[in-house]
Design an enzyme around this catalytic site. Structure first.
Site, PDB file in Angstrom:
ATOM      1  CE  LYS A  55      -9.443  -0.577   9.243  1.00 38.69           C
ATOM      2  NZ  LYS A  55      -8.388   0.123   8.471  1.00 38.69           N
ATOM      3  CG  ASN A  63      -1.990  -1.002   1.193  1.00 36.87           C
ATOM      4  OD1 ASN A  63      -2.414  -1.413   0.122  1.00 36.87           O
ATOM      5  ND2 ASN A  63      -2.461  -1.425   2.353  1.00 36.87           N
ATOM      6  CG  ASP A  68      -6.285  -5.222   2.745  1.00 36.53           C
ATOM      7  OD1 ASP A  68      -6.189  -5.106   3.973  1.00 36.53           O
ATOM      8  OD2 ASP A  68      -6.764  -4.332   2.006  1.00 36.53           O
ATOM      9  N   PRO A  96      -2.722 -11.672   7.735  1.00 36.30           N
ATOM     10  CG  PRO A  96      -0.973 -11.667   9.267  1.00 36.30           C
ATOM     11  CD  PRO A  96      -1.286 -11.985   7.830  1.00 36.30           C
ATOM     12  CG  ASP A  97      -7.797  -7.537  10.432  1.00 32.35           C
ATOM     13  OD1 ASP A  97      -7.255  -6.651  11.122  1.00 32.35           O
ATOM     14  OD2 ASP A  97      -8.858  -7.367   9.813  1.00 32.35           O
ATOM     15  CB  ILE A  98      -2.012  -6.420  12.559  1.00 38.12           C
ATOM     16  CG1 ILE A  98      -1.112  -7.271  11.660  1.00 38.12           C
ATOM     17  CG2 ILE A  98      -1.278  -6.016  13.830  1.00 38.12           C
ATOM     18  CD1 ILE A  98       0.120  -6.552  11.142  1.00 38.12           C
TER      19      ILE A  98
END
Length: 410
Positions: A350, A221, A289, A316-318
């Protein structure tokens, strides 16, 4: 907002001096009184006539004015202002101030003052990153000097990196914050040097992650790391022990924090877990992502021109992982949501999905000039409501958020 406030503006000798003309105009529009001081080198970039016309005041240039110095003019100048602003703050001016040298009017004013000082550095990237400048910067910070910028970007010399002077709007926001004229964040801003976060441990993630496709290509990103660095510095200035987990950012991490450098999302998550326990966590990093499910160990060749097929896997979604910890969860978890449309709706969703306490919705839609710029326009969304903050420089956003965190942690 600055009605009847007196700003002593020291203009250093650098190409960025031209920006001070716009800064003076903005200050005068808001009712501030500006007394300009030009160094000898500054005369090479802006003229006393232009500065005086915009400031509506005589330009001070020399320590050896017989009439003024008969009445200790430099002492009066240094004490009469509400705030001294140095823009651009060149490497030379910073060095003189850090070492307590006073060979000219500008450096004498900085040594003789009992008022707060705000510096907007501007210099070549190598000068900014030189160990001598780093030492001087930390000495000045320890002495109570505040900084706004520098930003990263292309230099007049053609090089790229941190060293560009903050934009006039950023400096203006920092001036308002220093004078306590920014919209209230706490019941009262702590005095200069106060450390309301002393004894607290705050975890900050910053920069992008790089997910390898092969040894020379990656998915990422866009993120310079500027906002994360500003937040880490603001928390440090309020006394927190900061663990700063950073991906490969353009802007270097702040001084005086514990830096953990990572590249991938998996590495960042491991570093975040290792940094616990923490009183608060501010997840600023722009984590990719997705990653390539099977990265190539060798550079992928064009071959016959057919594009390679990349199979992606979720990272992984930190933020969600940290927010949902049953043991060791920080008391306060703060996320960021950079959105291009339906800004608040996406940010609210979110926050609910991730389980974090606060989220800052950042409008980066095309045309705002936010992405890659020196400012942000954010809305703080909490369980108690929403606060729309005006567009301001990244350091001003960081200061405001750090104060808000200090208030929440008591």
């Amino acid at each position: 907002m600055l009605e009847r406030r007196h700003i002593l503006l020291v203009i250093g000798g650098g190409i960025a001096a031209y920006k001070t003309l716009d800064l003076i105009r903005r200050l005068r529009e808001r009712g501030a009184r500006v007394t300009p001081v030009l160094t000898e080198a500054a005369h090479q970039f802006v003229t006393p006539m232009a500065v005086a016309a915009l400031a509506g005041a005589e330009v001070q240039t020399t320590l050896w004015d017989l009439t003024a110095e008969a009445q200790m003019g430099h002492i009066q100048l240094s004490r009469a202002a509400d705030l001294i602003v140095v823009a651009p703050a060149t490497a030379d001016l910073m060095a003189k101030a850090a070492q307590g040298l006073a060979p000219d009017l500008a450096s004498t004013l900085l040594l003789a003052t009992d008022k707060p000082v705000l510096m907007a550095p501007a210099m070549n990237v190598r000068m900014w990153e030189h160990p001598a400048t780093r030492r001087n910067r930390e000495r000045l910070r320890a002495d109570g000097v505040r900084f706004v910028g520098p930003n990263e970007g292309e230099m007049a010399c053609g090089e790229y990196g941190p060293g560009r002077m903050a934009e006039p709007a950023e400096i203006l926001a920092a001036i308002e914050a220093e004078l306590g004229r920014a919209p209230a964040v706490m019941a009262s801003d702590p005095p200069a040097g106060a450390r309301p976060l002393a004894g607290r441990h705050v975890l900050v993630t910053s920069g992008p992650t790089h997910e390898p496709i092969d040894p020379v290509r990656y998915i990422a990103n866009r993120s310079s790391g500027a906002q994360g660095t500003a937040i880490g510095a603001a928390l440090r200035d309020l006394g927190a022990r900061v663990t700063f987990v950073t991906g490969p950012a353009i802007v270097p991490p702040p001084e005086g924090v514990d830096v953990v450098a990572v590249e991938t999302a998996d590495q960042m998550l491991a570093a975040v877990r290792a940094a616990l326990p923490a009183d608060a966590a501010v997840m600023v990093a722009a984590v990719a992502d997705w990653r390539v499910a099977q990265a190539s160990g060798q550079k992928i060749k064009k071959g016959n021109g057919a594009a390679p097929v990349l199979t992606l896997a979720p990272n992984p979604d930190i933020l969600a992982t940290l927010s949902r910890l049953e043991e060791g969860r920080p008391r306060l978890v703060v996320g960021f949501a950079a959105e291009t449309e339906s800004i608040l709706d996406h940010a609210r969703a979110k926050r609910r999905a991730k389980g974090c306490d606060w989220i800052l919705a950042n409008d980066v839609s095309p045309g705002t000039g936010i992405m890659g710029g020196g400012e942000n326009a954010v809305t703080l969304i909490t369980g108690e409501g929403e606060e729309a903050w005006p567009r301001m420089g990244k350091e001003a956003v960081a200061r405001r958020l750090a104060l808000r965190i200090a208030e929440a942690l008591g």
